[in-house]
Every structure is written in C-alpha cells, then in structure tokens.
Design an enzyme around this catalytic site. Structure first.
Site, PDB file in Angstrom:
ATOM      1  N   TYR A 284     114.277 -11.091  89.593  1.00  0.00           N
ATOM      2  CA  TYR A 284     115.383 -10.142  89.738  1.00  0.00           C
ATOM      3  C   TYR A 284     114.927  -8.749  90.174  1.00  0.00           C
ATOM      4  CZ  TYR A 284     117.968 -13.632  87.036  1.00  0.00           C
ATOM      5  OH  TYR A 284     118.550 -14.797  86.599  1.00  0.00           O
TER       6      TYR A 284
ATOM      7  N   HIS B 112      93.825 -13.472  91.265  1.00  0.00           N
ATOM      8  CA  HIS B 112      93.790 -13.393  89.796  1.00  0.00           C
ATOM      9  C   HIS B 112      94.168 -14.747  89.180  1.00  0.00           C
ATOM     10  CE1 HIS B 112      93.422 -10.745  86.340  1.00  0.00           C
ATOM     11  NE2 HIS B 112      94.544 -11.236  85.817  1.00  0.00           N
TER      12      HIS B 112
ATOM     13  N   ARG C  20      88.510  -8.236  82.622  1.00  0.00           N
ATOM     14  CA  ARG C  20      89.905  -8.245  82.197  1.00  0.00           C
ATOM     15  C   ARG C  20      90.349  -6.986  81.455  1.00  0.00           C
ATOM     16  NH1 ARG C  20      91.674 -14.090  79.825  1.00  0.00           N
ATOM     17  NH2 ARG C  20      93.697 -13.119  80.061  1.00  0.00           N
TER      18      ARG C  20
END
Length: 828
Positions: free
Chosen positions: A123, A79, A33
């Site tokens: 968006y 993931h 990570r």
C-alpha cells in the site's frame, strides 16, 4: 554398510564445533547486520535499500515506487533475509520522529509516534530524499569498492561515498552479540561546522570541537539535562544523559493545566498518555483530574488538567519521576571500521569521516582525470584527421575493408587503435568549419581540466579546499534549527522541582557572607517602624546588599577576574534573621585571589535584558543575559580581560535603563546611552567606555540611570561627598575623556566611589584601617557636578577605600521605647 565404512569420518568435539559455529554467527551479526559502519553510518540493510532505490531510479525528483517493489529488489539481489526486516528498516528511514534527517520520502501510512505500525508494503510508496542522494553521490565514479552479492550474480557497494556524516546526524542503535551501539542523532549544521573547522585544525581538541557541537539533537525535541554526560560520551565513547519532555503551564481562573509540547526520543506517546491516566486513576500521582491527547499535524499537545488545589510544579516533578516523560539515553559510540567493531570517541569519528571523504575525492578525481585523458586522446586523433583529411579519405577509399583501413591509419599517422576507430566512425558533418572549431575548443577545455585535476592530486591544500567546499555546500542544503534544548546540571533542576517557589530576603555582607530568610519572618516582627533589615555580622563586616527574590530566581556573581558564577536562590542556606550566614566561597568555586565585585539577581534570562561589565582600564562590555542561562556553579568567563585589567563592577541593563555613567579615580566621568555599547558575545573583550586624561587614572565605579530625577552620590578619599542630580552629567559619546564628576583638591583626595541615592538606605563607608562608618543619606547635601561637596565622614589621617549602600539599622523594641520616653520628656 561397507561403503559407509570406507568414507572419511572425522571425530569432532561437539563443544569446539558449537564454539566455532557461534563465533561465525556472532561475527556475521556484528559485521553484517546489527552495527553501522563508522564512515557512512549505515548498516548493511540500509545501505542495500538506498543502493537498490538508486538502481531503480527512485530518486528525489522521480515518481514514488511501490515499497514492495523496492523490498523485492533488495531481498532478491542484495539482502538474503526476510522481507519484513527490510520493510521495517525502510519505514524507519522515512519517519521524521525517528530520523533527524530522513533518507526515504514515504507516501502513505509509515507509522506514528503513538506506535502505530506502517501500512503493508503493497500500500505504501517511497523514493529517496535529497539527503539520501548526497549519501550516494559520485558512486558511479569508482569512488568505492564493489563486492559480490550473496549469490555472486551481481555486485553491491562495500560502503557508500556519503557527503553527509550520517552516523552522527541520524545516529544509530542496534544490539549485536555481546555488544550494542546507541549513537544519538545530532544537528547537521553543528556536525558540518565542526568538520569544516577540523579540516584546517587537524589537532583540534574536544573543547574546541564542542564550541560547534553543543550535544545530541533529537528529532522529537525535549530537553537534555546535564552537560557532563555529553562530554563524557564525546571523550570516552560512553556516557549517560537525561532527557525530559518539554512542558509549559497554562493557568485558568480555577486551576493549572500542564501541557506536554515535546517528548523524549523513542518514547511512545499513546503509551505515555495511557500510563499517566493509570497513575492518576490509581492515586499514585495526586492532583490530576483529566488527561487528553490534543496532538495534531502541527505538533504534540498532551493536556493534563489539575485539580483546583494541586500545585503544578509538584505534580510535574512526580510525572518526571514516574513516567517516561524523563528518560535516560545511554550513549555508546560503537561502530564498524575495517570489519572490526570499536568504541570511538567523537574526534575519532569526525577524523574517520574526513579520511573517508578524502579517499572519495581522490578516487573521483582519478576517475574524472582518466576519463578526460581518454577523451583528449580521441580528440587528438580527430585533430590529426582534420589536418590530413584528403589523405585519410583517399586511404580509406583505397582500403578493401575497415580492418585494413584502420591498420593503414595507425601505421601512416602513428595513431592508436582507439584513435583510428574514432576517425573511421567520424561523420562527414564533423568536417564543417563549425564542427572543427568545436573539436578544438573541446580539446583545449579538456587540457585545462586535466591540468586542474592533476593539480588536485598533487596538492594537499587543494584537496582540503574541495572537502571544505563540499561540506559547506551540504550545510547550506540541509541547515536546520536545534530541536533539543540543553540545560544545566540535572540534579539541580530536579531539586528545584521539589522546592516551592516563595519569596525570601537574601542578604550578603561585605566580607562575603550570604543567607536567605523567608519574607514572613519580617512580616511577623511588627516593630512599629519601617520593617528594616537586620543581621548580626562580624565586627569588621556589614550587610552590603539585600533584596527580595523568589527561591527559584538566579543570583549571578561577577568577579574581578571576569568570571561569572550563578546560583539558584534556594541553594543559599536558610538562616534566622540575626544569623551571620554562610561564606559564599563555600557555595561557588572562587579562586583564592578572586573577589566578588557585583551581585545581580534575575527571574529569567530574557533577551530584552543584558549585563554590562566595567573594567579598571575603561572597557565596557554588554552581553545579552540569555548568553548566561546555561552555565553551572563552576562559572564561565564573562569578559576577556587585557593584561593588568580587572572588572570593577557589573550592572544589569533592563529596557527601562537609558544611560550609563562611568567614573574614574581622577574625578572624571562619561555618560552615554545604553545603545552606544552594543551587545557582543560572551567571551569578547568589549569596547572603550572612557579615555583617561591622566596617565595613572582608572575606573573606580559605574552606575545606570533610568530617569533624570535620579541622584548620584560621589565620595572621595578624604570623606568629602555630595549628591548630584543625574541631569547635571551631560550626555557625551562613549569613548570620550568625559567631564568633571567632582572637583578634586588635596583636601578631597581622589574619588573612590559612586552609588545611586536611595533615601531608604544608609551609606556605609570603609576606611583604610578597616573602620566602617554608617551615614544617613538624608544628611548628605546636594551639590553641583563640578563642586567638591562637603565633609560627610571625618576620617582624620585615614582614607576612604570604598563605599556601599546598606539597609538601615533596625532598632530593638527597648531602644524604640527609650526614644519614645525621651521624646515625651522633651515635650514636657
């Protein structure tokens, strides 16, 4: 209850269980990570985002895809973490103020340097940049290993083939468990140049590599102060650097305005402006009347208006000390390699990337070779078919089914199963003459390709050549200018900001004693004379040079060894008008056998100025002044000297200076235009200024000429001298044997020095026994170029060894009064 008792129950120490679980968690965070891989420079989340985008065909030339679609594929296939974490990682890769070379091309609101968050993923849209495509290039050619994804339903790349050294170009930061990484971004051109050099010079040192890599280059620009922190980080993997905002001062009729043009990396601009306003309001920083942010699409512009009486330098210094306009970047070159975290130095990271590229090129070549061999194998079968087409047609027509036909072909023509199948699949149009030629041509081309690919695998030099060629190609694609300036040692800059910039008189004696005295000291003397400079010196010393400079100006010292040292004027100790001063060897690091041959002062390092260095063996080297702006007091090599050569003097060349005059021991000189000695690099050797007629001749001095009205003073060993107008020395070509500067005879001895005439100065003559004789320049007669001159000093059996201009002696008030009385008596 009995069933429960029959189960296998194990006694586990809770402390051991927690340790084991925490260790598993730690390794998961470290490897999976928080830390980047040393080869492709990516953390798992970034690698998965780029791979998912490539699988979605969201390439640089394709349409933008909804960010939500990309994030969905990443968390659904690769993931198994939150969508917010994935989207945040994607957003950062699209921010030009976070990445030195963006990997995601975002469309929509992807946040700002003011700390504004990106719009929701539904968006915004995104696609890969060309740089990201280079990181994924050749992934389809079995160049990297693939591993199962988290639920074993598909596979993902363990590493990306990356043609770009992404770890150093974009940097990385992350906090794992018990360790952290903080790798600064760099300019791609510098990193790629260093890698290209390293391919041919595997044993290159850090000093050699740092000729290419100046230091970090942040996307937000700013100024790095202190090269020692950069070198320490590159050498050991850890270091600290200071980054300052880039500012400039705008002056109005009534006040100064500080304008911030660039801010340190990862500083929130809106918060910075707010903090400055708070400090001004609370009177923590005095002198600020208004703060406003005028930034736009063109760049950052934060305006800090000062009060009428405020000093901009002092306010700026307080801003650096009290706000993030100055920040510290702690470099930690920690990355993952072979599933283990390690702190690397710069050379190790560069070698690891080259090793990675070598592996990629080998695997790609093997893939292409196998593919070419497979195709050639089929074409060999088709060639056999075309040569025996009638028999094959008859055999196929007589076969009961395709399987029988295939077996018959394999048996009769000794074909493989693949070749036989290819013949059965062949269309009738391949039997035309044109198609037959195409098959033959394709086969011959494949044979050449197979030979070339095989030679790559056999030749280390060919392999290295391909790696270099690809690195050069990447450099050409992603070239960019340096954004972050790197300046001299931080401490000296910090001190300068605290010191007012005021005029001072700097004096330096022949023996190397230097001091500075405020100009106001001389203004207060009011002796009724010309305000001449005076200072006490040792008996065998004299003031050789003096000049008025500002405390923030720079003095450059050029030595006989070709070294150049520089010192800020304010670092010269302040002393009284009559004090001796301090030995310059205590201020700069001169070697025991090193002697200062020239002292040059400058207010700036503009590119319209240059320095000309003159050596004993007749070499001149002219270098742009800007080449010396970032050196430290430990000095830098200014000219590469030949064996048995040394610097005799150096002169600063400004746009007003037209010609250069070089003079030799045997009385010869050459005068040529400044443009004849073109500017060259800092450590170059230079070019020939004059060729010697006599075998044992050498250069004894040089001077510069800005107008025909100037006069040159020449002095010989026997104290013979003359003043000659500059226009009498005709202009010749550089590198010639020149013309006579002084007619030398046994009575004159050899020529020892030349200086420009200044009637406000005296001439100081130093003899072989150490005596010093002061001569008023008014008393020296003018004479022609080819004459010997007249006796200006009587040295008897001694010789003149050197000359220098010096300030006129200042006479004390009592002496002046005595002279006035004498004049009165004479009048009577």
């Amino acid at each position: 209850m009995s069933d429960l008792l029959n189960q296998d129950i194990q006694n586990v120490n809770i402390e051991d269980s927690i340790k084991e679980s925490y260790l598993d968690y730690s390794m998961s965070v470290i490897v999976g990570r928080a830390l980047p891989d040393a080869r492709d420079g990516l953390k798992p989340v970034h690698r998965r985002i780029l791979y998912a985008m490539s699988k979605l065909n969201a390439t640089a030339g394709a349409k933008h895809l909804k960010s939500a679609r990309i994030v969905g594929d990443v968390i659904g296939k690769y993931h198994p973490h939150g969508d917010t974490a994935v989207y945040d990682a994607l957003v950062r890769m699209a921010q030009d103020f976070s990445m030195r070379l963006e990997l995601v091309d975002g469309q929509g609101n992807f946040g700002s340097i003011d700390g504004d968050s990106a719009a929701a993923m539904r968006y915004t849209e995104a696609r890969m940049t060309k740089a990201a495509e280079e990181i994924l290039r050749d992934i389809e050619k079995d160049t990297v290993d693939f591993i199962p994804n988290y639920d074993d339903t598909t596979t993902e790349p363990d590493i990306l083939p990356s043609r770009l050294p992404n770890l150093l170009i974009n940097g990385s930061n992350g906090i794992a468990v018990g360790m952290a990484t903080n790798i600064p971004p760099h300019r791609s051109d510098e990193i790629l140049d260093a890698l290209i050099y390293l391919v041919d010079n595997k044993n290159a040192t850090l000093d050699e590599i740092m000729q290419f890599i100046e230091g970090p280059d942040f996307p937000t620009g700013g100024i790095i102060y202190g090269k020692s922190g950069i070198r320490e980080a590159y050498e050991s993997g850890r270091g600290r650097i200071k980054i300052r905002a880039k500012t400039h001062i705008e002056k109005t009729k009534t006040k100064d305005i500080i304008v911030i043009d660039e801010i340190p990396y990862q500083v929130n601009k809106a918060r910075l402006v707010e903090q400055i306003a708070e400090l001004a309001r609370d009177k923590v920083i005095e002198g600020i009347s208004e703060v406003r942010d005028e930034s736009d699409r063109e760049g950052i512009r934060v305006v800090i208006e000062l009060k009428r009486e405020a000093m901009s330098e002092i306010v700026l210094n307080h801003l650096f000390k009290s706000t993030p306009m100055e920040s510290t970047f702690g470099i930690i070159l920690l990355a993952i390699y072979n599933k283990e975290p390690k702190i690397f130095n710069l050379l190790e990271l560069l070698h690891l990337f080259l090793s990675h590229r070598k592996s990629i090129v080998i695997r790609r070549t093997i893939f292409d070779l196998e593919k070419a061999k497979a195709r050639a194998h089929i074409l060999e079968g088709l060639r056999i078919a075309l040569e025996n087409i009638d028999e094959i047609v008859a055999l196929v027509r007589s076969s009961s089914d395709p399987k029988v036909a295939k077996n018959a072909l394999m048996e009769k023509f000794n074909l493989s199963e693949i070749q036989a199948q290819a013949i059965l699949d062949m269309r009738l149009q391949r039997l035309t003459g044109l198609e037959r030629d195409k098959i033959e041509n394709e086969y011959q081309e494949l044979l050449k390709e197979i030979e070339y690919l095989s030679s790559i695998l056999k030749s280390e030099s060919m392999l290295n050549g391909i790696i270099k060629e690809e690195l050069q190609e990447s450099k050409n694609k992603f070239t960019s200018k340096r954004l972050t300036a790197i300046e001299e040692d931080y401490e000296s800059i910090d001190m300068e900001d605290l010191i007012p910039n005021e005029p001072v008189v700097v004096t330096m004696s022949h023996r190397g004693y230097v001091k500075r005295v405020p100009v106001r000291t001389y203004e207060k003397q009011n002796r009724g004379g010309k305000g001449k400079i005076s200072a006490n010196t040792h008996d065998d010393d004299f003031i050789e040079s003096f000049f008025v400079a500002d405390t923030h100006d720079t003095i450059m010292f050029v030595t006989n060894k070709g070294q150049l040292y520089w010192l800020k004027v304010y670092r010269i100790p302040e002393a009284s008008r009559t004090a001796i001063g301090k030995a310059v060897v205590n201020l700069i690091n001169l070697a025991p056998d090193e002697k200062i041959m020239a002292t040059i002062t400058t207010k700036d390092f503009n590119e319209d100025k240059s320095i000309a260095f003159f050596t004993r063996n007749g070499i001149i080297k002219r270098t742009n002044l800007s080449e010396f702006k970032n050196i430290r007091s430990v000095g830098v090599r200014a000219i590469n000297l030949d064996e048995n050569d040394e610097v005799v003097t150096a002169k600063i060349i400004t746009p007003s200076i037209q010609e250069i005059l070089v003079v030799t021991y045997e009385g010869m000189c050459v005068r040529f235009g400044v443009s004849d000695a073109r500017e060259i690099g800092r450590v170059a050797r230079g070019v020939t200024a004059i060729k010697f007629k006599m075998p044992k001749d050498f250069v004894i001095g040089a001077t510069v000429i800005s107008s025909e009205n100037e006069e040159i003073l020449s002095v010989s060993e026997k104290g013979i001298g003359k003043r000659t107008e500059a226009n009498e020395y005709r202009i010749t070509k550089r590198g010639g044997k020149g013309v006579i500067a002084m007619k030398l005879t046994p009575k004159t001895g050899k020529l020892v020095g030349v200086v420009n005439v200044d009637e406000n100065m005296d001439l100081m003559v130093l003899t072989s026994s150490g005596k010093m004789i002061r001569v008023d320049m008014h008393s020296i007669r003018k004479a022609g170029r080819a004459t010997s001159g007249v006796i200006i000093v009587n040295v008897a059996e001694e010789k003149v060894v050197s000359i220098a201009r010096c300030p006129k002696e200042e006479k004390e008030e009592e002496e002046i009064e005595e002279q006035n009385q004498d004049m009165g008596l004479l009048g009577e």
